[in-house]
Design a protein around this motif. Structure first.
Motif, PDB file in Angstrom:
ATOM      1  N   ARG A 190      11.446  -1.471  73.600  1.00  0.00           N
ATOM      2  CA  ARG A 190      10.170  -1.377  72.884  1.00  0.00           C
ATOM      3  C   ARG A 190      10.303  -0.235  71.889  1.00  0.00           C
ATOM      4  N   TRP A 191       9.811  -0.426  70.706  1.00  0.00           N
ATOM      5  CA  TRP A 191       9.910   0.518  69.599  1.00  0.00           C
ATOM      6  C   TRP A 191       8.571   1.232  69.466  1.00  0.00           C
ATOM      7  N   GLU A 227       7.429  -3.143  62.703  1.00  0.00           N
ATOM      8  CA  GLU A 227       8.206  -4.164  63.409  1.00  0.00           C
ATOM      9  C   GLU A 227       9.274  -3.502  64.262  1.00  0.00           C
ATOM     10  N   ARG A 228       9.797  -4.250  65.163  1.00  0.00           N
ATOM     11  CA  ARG A 228      10.882  -3.773  66.020  1.00  0.00           C
ATOM     12  C   ARG A 228      12.207  -4.041  65.317  1.00  0.00           C
ATOM     13  N   PRO A 229      12.919  -2.986  64.916  1.00  0.00           N
ATOM     14  CA  PRO A 229      14.168  -3.217  64.180  1.00  0.00           C
ATOM     15  C   PRO A 229      15.257  -3.806  65.084  1.00  0.00           C
ATOM     16  N   GLU A 230      15.972  -4.763  64.537  1.00  0.00           N
ATOM     17  CA  GLU A 230      17.116  -5.331  65.260  1.00  0.00           C
ATOM     18  C   GLU A 230      18.389  -4.541  64.964  1.00  0.00           C
ATOM     19  N   ARG A 231      18.435  -3.980  63.757  1.00  0.00           N
ATOM     20  CA  ARG A 231      19.562  -3.131  63.346  1.00  0.00           C
ATOM     21  C   ARG A 231      18.973  -1.880  62.717  1.00  0.00           C
ATOM     22  N   LEU A 232      19.564  -0.732  63.038  1.00  0.00           N
ATOM     23  CA  LEU A 232      19.082   0.534  62.516  1.00  0.00           C
ATOM     24  C   LEU A 232      20.257   1.485  62.427  1.00  0.00           C
ATOM     25  N   SER A 233      20.458   2.071  61.250  1.00  0.00           N
ATOM     26  CA  SER A 233      21.585   2.993  61.111  1.00  0.00           C
ATOM     27  C   SER A 233      21.313   4.257  61.908  1.00  0.00           C
ATOM     28  N   LEU A 234      22.372   4.841  62.430  1.00  0.00           N
ATOM     29  CA  LEU A 234      22.222   6.077  63.187  1.00  0.00           C
ATOM     30  C   LEU A 234      21.696   7.202  62.307  1.00  0.00           C
ATOM     31  N   ASP A 240      14.460  13.742  64.034  1.00  0.00           N
ATOM     32  CA  ASP A 240      14.275  15.094  63.508  1.00  0.00           C
ATOM     33  C   ASP A 240      12.870  15.266  62.925  1.00  0.00           C
ATOM     34  N   ILE A 241      12.447  14.321  62.094  1.00  0.00           N
ATOM     35  CA  ILE A 241      11.128  14.380  61.460  1.00  0.00           C
ATOM     36  C   ILE A 241      10.021  14.438  62.501  1.00  0.00           C
ATOM     37  N   LEU A 242      10.145  13.619  63.521  1.00  0.00           N
ATOM     38  CA  LEU A 242       9.082  13.484  64.522  1.00  0.00           C
ATOM     39  C   LEU A 242       9.273  14.399  65.720  1.00  0.00           C
ATOM     40  N   ASP A 243      10.344  15.200  65.681  1.00  0.00           N
ATOM     41  CA  ASP A 243      10.640  16.151  66.756  1.00  0.00           C
ATOM     42  C   ASP A 243      10.585  15.465  68.116  1.00  0.00           C
ATOM     43  N   CYS A 244      11.367  14.388  68.234  1.00  0.00           N
ATOM     44  CA  CYS A 244      11.400  13.673  69.500  1.00  0.00           C
ATOM     45  C   CYS A 244      12.826  13.253  69.829  1.00  0.00           C
ATOM     46  N   THR A 245      12.977  12.614  70.957  1.00  0.00           N
ATOM     47  CA  THR A 245      14.280  12.175  71.437  1.00  0.00           C
ATOM     48  C   THR A 245      14.334  10.652  71.460  1.00  0.00           C
ATOM     49  N   MET A 246      15.487  10.134  71.791  1.00  0.00           N
ATOM     50  CA  MET A 246      15.633   8.681  71.920  1.00  0.00           C
ATOM     51  C   MET A 246      14.656   8.131  72.944  1.00  0.00           C
ATOM     52  N   GLU A 247      14.424   8.877  74.010  1.00  0.00           N
ATOM     53  CA  GLU A 247      13.552   8.401  75.081  1.00  0.00           C
ATOM     54  C   GLU A 247      12.116   8.205  74.598  1.00  0.00           C
ATOM     55  N   CYS A 248      11.665   9.028  73.646  1.00  0.00           N
ATOM     56  CA  CYS A 248      10.282   8.854  73.191  1.00  0.00           C
ATOM     57  C   CYS A 248      10.181   7.834  72.059  1.00  0.00           C
ATOM     58  N   SER A 249      11.282   7.550  71.359  1.00  0.00           N
ATOM     59  CA  SER A 249      11.222   6.629  70.229  1.00  0.00           C
ATOM     60  C   SER A 249      11.338   5.161  70.642  1.00  0.00           C
ATOM     61  N   ALA A 250      12.034   4.926  71.747  1.00  0.00           N
ATOM     62  CA  ALA A 250      12.212   3.554  72.235  1.00  0.00           C
ATOM     63  C   ALA A 250      12.369   3.600  73.738  1.00  0.00           C
ATOM     64  N   SER A 251      11.938   2.561  74.392  1.00  0.00           N
ATOM     65  CA  SER A 251      12.131   2.474  75.831  1.00  0.00           C
ATOM     66  C   SER A 251      12.836   1.160  76.140  1.00  0.00           C
ATOM     67  N   THR A 252      13.722   1.225  77.102  1.00  0.00           N
ATOM     68  CA  THR A 252      14.477   0.037  77.465  1.00  0.00           C
ATOM     69  C   THR A 252      13.820  -0.654  78.648  1.00  0.00           C
ATOM     70  N   PRO A 283       6.797  -8.361  71.616  1.00  0.00           N
ATOM     71  CA  PRO A 283       6.586  -7.793  70.279  1.00  0.00           C
ATOM     72  C   PRO A 283       6.654  -6.277  70.322  1.00  0.00           C
ATOM     73  N   ALA A 284       6.824  -5.658  69.160  1.00  0.00           N
ATOM     74  CA  ALA A 284       6.846  -4.205  69.058  1.00  0.00           C
ATOM     75  C   ALA A 284       5.498  -3.650  69.466  1.00  0.00           C
ATOM     76  N   THR A 285       5.518  -2.466  70.046  1.00  0.00           N
ATOM     77  CA  THR A 285       4.279  -1.814  70.441  1.00  0.00           C
ATOM     78  C   THR A 285       4.191  -0.459  69.786  1.00  0.00           C
ATOM     79  N   GLY A 286       3.013   0.086  69.795  1.00  0.00           N
ATOM     80  CA  GLY A 286       2.823   1.452  69.295  1.00  0.00           C
ATOM     81  C   GLY A 286       2.533   1.440  67.900  1.00  0.00           C
TER      82      GLY A 286
END
Length: 90
Positions: free
Chosen positions: A8-9, A48-55, A63-75, A87-90
């Protein structure tokens, strides 16, 4: 039955939590980090929920949002049953 990994994005929610309510709010912040995206690209990235996203973009967002992978997406793990992903949430 095999398990299927999904995610989820949460970009839209994180932006709102940080006081960014317009998708274009993030454009100059990305540009400050050397990333140029059109307003329509940013809109799709946020809504939308990206299927591909560059690192590079992902690291800039974190960096902009001062967060980690865990807060940006959940598996999530779900049984593979041929249904469409949630569908994407948030």
């Amino acid at each position: 039955m095999t398990a299927r990994l999904d995610y989820r994005w949460h970009l839209r929610k994180i932006m709102a939590d940080r006081g960014m309510f317009s998708t274009t709010d993030i454009i100059p912040l990305l540009a400050d980090r050397g990333i140029t995206l059109s307003s329509s690209q940013v809109y799709r990235l946020v809504t939308e929920r990206p299927e591909r996203l560059s690192l590079k973009i992902l690291m800039a967002l974190l960096d902009i949002l001062d967060c980690t992978m865990e807060c940006s997406a959940s598996t999530s793990r779900s049984p593979s049953n041929g249904s469409a992903p949630p569908p994407a949430t948030g």
